[in-house]
Design a protein around this motif. Structure first.
Motif, PDB file in Angstrom:
ATOM      1  N   UNK A  65       0.848  -1.192   0.000  1.00  0.00           N
ATOM      2  CA  UNK A  65       0.000   0.000   0.000  1.00  0.00           C
ATOM      3  C   UNK A  65       0.881   1.240   0.000  1.00  0.00           C
ATOM      4  N   UNK A  66       0.596   2.187  -0.878  1.00  0.00           N
ATOM      5  CA  UNK A  66       1.348   3.440  -0.977  1.00  0.00           C
ATOM      6  C   UNK A  66       0.447   4.569  -0.492  1.00  0.00           C
ATOM      7  N   UNK A  67       0.923   5.345   0.472  1.00  0.00           N
ATOM      8  CA  UNK A  67       0.197   6.513   0.953  1.00  0.00           C
ATOM      9  C   UNK A  67       0.512   7.656  -0.022  1.00  0.00           C
ATOM     10  N   UNK A  68      -0.341   7.820  -1.013  1.00  0.00           N
ATOM     11  CA  UNK A  68      -0.061   8.785  -2.078  1.00  0.00           C
ATOM     12  C   UNK A  68      -0.074  10.233  -1.594  1.00  0.00           C
ATOM     13  N   UNK A  69      -0.840  10.524  -0.574  1.00  0.00           N
ATOM     14  CA  UNK A  69      -0.857  11.893  -0.035  1.00  0.00           C
ATOM     15  C   UNK A  69       0.498  12.206   0.595  1.00  0.00           C
ATOM     16  N   UNK A  70       1.002  11.290   1.402  1.00  0.00           N
ATOM     17  CA  UNK A  70       2.317  11.472   2.037  1.00  0.00           C
ATOM     18  C   UNK A  70       3.402  11.607   0.983  1.00  0.00           C
ATOM     19  N   UNK A  71       3.400  10.739   0.007  1.00  0.00           N
ATOM     20  CA  UNK A  71       4.416  10.776  -1.051  1.00  0.00           C
ATOM     21  C   UNK A  71       4.294  12.065  -1.855  1.00  0.00           C
ATOM     22  N   UNK A  72       3.077  12.496  -2.117  1.00  0.00           N
ATOM     23  CA  UNK A  72       2.868  13.738  -2.863  1.00  0.00           C
ATOM     24  C   UNK A  72       3.390  14.956  -2.122  1.00  0.00           C
ATOM     25  N   UNK A  73       3.163  15.009  -0.814  1.00  0.00           N
ATOM     26  CA  UNK A  73       3.661  16.137  -0.015  1.00  0.00           C
ATOM     27  C   UNK A  73       5.181  16.115   0.026  1.00  0.00           C
ATOM     28  N   UNK A  74       5.769  14.929   0.241  1.00  0.00           N
ATOM     29  CA  UNK A  74       7.225  14.822   0.262  1.00  0.00           C
ATOM     30  C   UNK A  74       7.823  15.209  -1.091  1.00  0.00           C
ATOM     31  N   UNK A  75       7.179  14.818  -2.170  1.00  0.00           N
ATOM     32  CA  UNK A  75       7.659  15.171  -3.509  1.00  0.00           C
ATOM     33  C   UNK A  75       7.562  16.670  -3.739  1.00  0.00           C
ATOM     34  N   UNK A  76       6.468  17.276  -3.311  1.00  0.00           N
ATOM     35  CA  UNK A  76       6.315  18.727  -3.481  1.00  0.00           C
ATOM     36  C   UNK A  76       7.397  19.484  -2.719  1.00  0.00           C
ATOM     37  N   UNK A  77       7.676  19.066  -1.477  1.00  0.00           N
ATOM     38  CA  UNK A  77       8.737  19.702  -0.707  1.00  0.00           C
ATOM     39  C   UNK A  77      10.086  19.536  -1.396  1.00  0.00           C
ATOM     40  N   UNK A  78      10.348  18.339  -1.903  1.00  0.00           N
ATOM     41  CA  UNK A  78      11.625  18.077  -2.570  1.00  0.00           C
ATOM     42  C   UNK A  78      11.768  18.883  -3.851  1.00  0.00           C
ATOM     43  N   UNK A  79      10.679  19.080  -4.576  1.00  0.00           N
ATOM     44  CA  UNK A  79      10.750  19.883  -5.802  1.00  0.00           C
ATOM     45  C   UNK A  79      11.071  21.335  -5.470  1.00  0.00           C
ATOM     46  N   UNK A  80      10.503  21.852  -4.385  1.00  0.00           N
ATOM     47  CA  UNK A  80      10.840  23.221  -3.953  1.00  0.00           C
ATOM     48  C   UNK A  80      12.317  23.293  -3.571  1.00  0.00           C
ATOM     49  N   UNK A  81      12.788  22.314  -2.815  1.00  0.00           N
ATOM     50  CA  UNK A  81      14.199  22.269  -2.416  1.00  0.00           C
ATOM     51  C   UNK A  81      15.089  22.221  -3.652  1.00  0.00           C
ATOM     52  N   UNK A  82      14.775  21.310  -4.568  1.00  0.00           N
ATOM     53  CA  UNK A  82      15.570  21.174  -5.792  1.00  0.00           C
ATOM     54  C   UNK A  82      15.569  22.458  -6.600  1.00  0.00           C
ATOM     55  N   UNK A  83      14.413  23.093  -6.713  1.00  0.00           N
ATOM     56  CA  UNK A  83      14.326  24.338  -7.468  1.00  0.00           C
ATOM     57  C   UNK A  83      15.211  25.420  -6.877  1.00  0.00           C
ATOM     58  N   UNK A  84      15.149  25.589  -5.563  1.00  0.00           N
ATOM     59  CA  UNK A  84      15.970  26.614  -4.914  1.00  0.00           C
ATOM     60  C   UNK A  84      17.456  26.311  -5.061  1.00  0.00           C
ATOM     61  N   UNK A  85      17.835  25.075  -4.789  1.00  0.00           N
ATOM     62  CA  UNK A  85      19.254  24.716  -4.840  1.00  0.00           C
ATOM     63  C   UNK A  85      19.776  24.804  -6.273  1.00  0.00           C
ATOM     64  N   UNK A  86      18.992  24.352  -7.233  1.00  0.00           N
ATOM     65  CA  UNK A  86      19.444  24.358  -8.626  1.00  0.00           C
ATOM     66  C   UNK A  86      19.599  25.785  -9.161  1.00  0.00           C
ATOM     67  N   UNK A  87      18.617  26.616  -8.905  1.00  0.00           N
ATOM     68  CA  UNK A  87      18.651  27.981  -9.441  1.00  0.00           C
ATOM     69  C   UNK A  87      19.755  28.807  -8.790  1.00  0.00           C
TER      70      UNK A  87
END
Length: 117
Positions: A65-87
């Protein structure tokens, strides 16, 4: 399959360590206003992304079973982190607020992973 999942969990933790470790090594510089995103932070965030996606796929393939809400929130946070660090990766000085945000989002991501069951 379990060995492969454990391997990717280990790699995911190494990515977290690289990102958070890079942040922690720059804490003193952040106080002086000279903090910068080190390459290890970008590589750690990318490692987290790749291994996280692989872990979701491997667990789905195993029928877990995959908790898609949890994974989605973690992915959203990681995308923000990646965006800031990359730029901002080539800038000599990073604003304290932006640098602190990356650390706070990384810690939040860790606590979501550990505490949300």
């Amino acid at each position: 399959m379990d060995v492969l999942i454990h391997l990717f969990v280990g790699l995911h933790i190494i990515g977290i360590a690289a990102l958070l470790g890079g942040f922690l090594t720059q804490m003193k510089a952040m106080g002086r206003g000279t903090a910068r995103f080190v390459p290890g932070m970008l590589h750690g965030a990318l490692t987290m992304l790749v291994t996280g996606v692989a872990l979701v796929g491997l667990n789905q393939a195993q029928g877990a079973h995959i908790n898609t809400i949890k994974i989605g929130i973690k992915l959203a946070l990681l995308i923000v982190i990646l965006g800031l660090v990359y730029v901002k990766r080539d800038e000599e000085r990073i604003d304290k607020a932006q640098f602190g945000l990356v650390g706070a989002l990384t810690a939040t991501n860790v606590f979501i992973a550990v505490l949300w069951t």
